[in-house]
Design an enzyme around this catalytic site. Structure first.
Site, PDB file in Angstrom:
ATOM      1  N   GLU A  58     -79.603 -46.062 -26.676  1.00 42.01           N
ATOM      2  CA  GLU A  58     -78.542 -45.453 -25.888  1.00 42.01           C
ATOM      3  C   GLU A  58     -79.075 -44.652 -24.703  1.00 42.01           C
ATOM      4  O   GLU A  58     -80.119 -44.017 -24.788  1.00 42.01           O
ATOM      5  CB  GLU A  58     -77.695 -44.531 -26.776  1.00 42.01           C
ATOM      6  CG  GLU A  58     -77.287 -45.121 -28.108  1.00 42.01           C
ATOM      7  CD  GLU A  58     -76.414 -46.365 -27.991  1.00 42.01           C
ATOM      8  OE1 GLU A  58     -76.040 -46.742 -26.869  1.00 42.01           O
ATOM      9  OE2 GLU A  58     -76.117 -46.964 -29.037  1.00 42.01           O
TER      10      GLU A  58
ATOM     11  N   GLU B  60     -65.931 -51.009 -31.969  1.00 47.26           N
ATOM     12  CA  GLU B  60     -67.238 -50.628 -32.510  1.00 47.26           C
ATOM     13  C   GLU B  60     -67.211 -49.116 -32.684  1.00 47.26           C
ATOM     14  O   GLU B  60     -67.092 -48.380 -31.702  1.00 47.26           O
ATOM     15  CB  GLU B  60     -68.371 -51.001 -31.546  1.00 47.26           C
ATOM     16  CG  GLU B  60     -68.619 -52.482 -31.415  1.00 47.26           C
ATOM     17  CD  GLU B  60     -69.775 -52.783 -30.477  1.00 47.26           C
ATOM     18  OE1 GLU B  60     -70.221 -51.867 -29.736  1.00 47.26           O
ATOM     19  OE2 GLU B  60     -70.251 -53.923 -30.473  1.00 47.26           O
TER      20      GLU B  60
END
EC number: 4.2.1.20
Length: 270
Positions: free
Chosen positions: A64, A53
């Site tokens: 995140e 990824e």
């Protein structure tokens, strides 16, 4: 309809035939130096990664935690764009024609580029699909159709709080694999609840035959092995991004992520 032409499908079919679990690794494009990203990608593969990824840097990466946010910030300081990410994938393909690569990012850069141009760019670069963190299922149809027409996969996230009705809706659109978020929170946060992972993977499995990979909170071989027991693989990101950010130079970064990935690969295969 899913075909075997896509590298993601081929890789998970091979892993299943071998009775092995997949290791999905995440780094941020341009973190540690734009000129060093492709080298890091090759190091991930050499150390045992099954699928990469590649994070597309974004100013507000909402899913995140602090570690990956800093990785995005470091990459943005080098003015890494979505087009540059596609160029990195194309460069990676010059030496690796087999390892699946998906771009993981947010909707804004895709909308700015144009969804059709983005889908074309993925195909031309040699990418295998995309994971767009903040694109809800209700709005994913147009991009989904564009990707499917190019034999590209559209990866979706499911969480512990996703309802059964929504699981059914999302898995109807999903292809390649499903990314199950093991924690209620951001990347790198909290502690794994393996009972919850077991229960929710069983719930998702009632709706889809796609491979199920578990991410968030995976820091080492033991945690990778534990979360993949009921699924098809583990996704690791924060610990790799941290290693890149803390390394003095590109060589040190390659050594550190190589050691981390190799330890997880060994644990998954034991």
């Amino acid at each position: 309809m899913v075909t075997e032409a896509n590298r993601i499908d081929r890789r998970f079919a091979r892993l299943r035939s071998e009775g092995r679990k997949g290791l999905v690794t995440y780094i941020v494009a341009g973190d540690g130096g734009l000129e060093n990203t492709v080298g890091l990608m090759h190091q991930l593969v050499a150390s045992g990664s099954d699928l990469i990824e590649l994070g597309v840097p974004f100013s507000d990466p909402m899913a995140e935690g602090p570690v990956i946010q800093k990785g995005h910030e470091r990459a943005l300081e080098q003015k890494v764009s979505l087009r540059k990410c596609l160029a990195l994938v194309k460069e990676f393909r010059e030496k690796d024609a087999e390892t699946p690569v998906i771009l993981m990012g947010y909707a804004n850069p895709i909308v700015r580029m144009g969804t059709e141009a983005f889908a074309d760019g993925l195909k031309e670069a040699g990418a295998d699909g995309a994971l767009t963190v903040d694109l809800p299922a209700e709005e994913a149809g147009p991009l989904n159709d564009l990707l499917k027409a190019r034999d590209l996969r559209n990866i979706f996230l499911l969480t512990p709080t996703t309802s059964d009705a929504r699981i059914a809706e999302i898995t109807r659109l999903a292809s390649g694999f499903v990314y199950y978020v093991s924690l209620k929170g951001v990347t790198g946060a909290g502690h794994l609840d393996l009972a919850s992972v077991h229960e929710n993977l069983a719930r998702i499995r009632r709706h889809t035959d796609l491979p199920l990979c578990v991410g968030f909170g995976i820091k080492d071989g033991a945690s990778a092995k534990a979360v993949s027991a009921d699924g098809d693989g583990a996704v690791v990101g924060s610990v790799l991004v941290s290693a890149v950010g803390e390394s003095a130079d590109a060589a040190a970064a390659k050594d550190r992520i190589g050691a981390l990935v190799a330890e997880m690969r060994t644990a998954l295969d034991t």
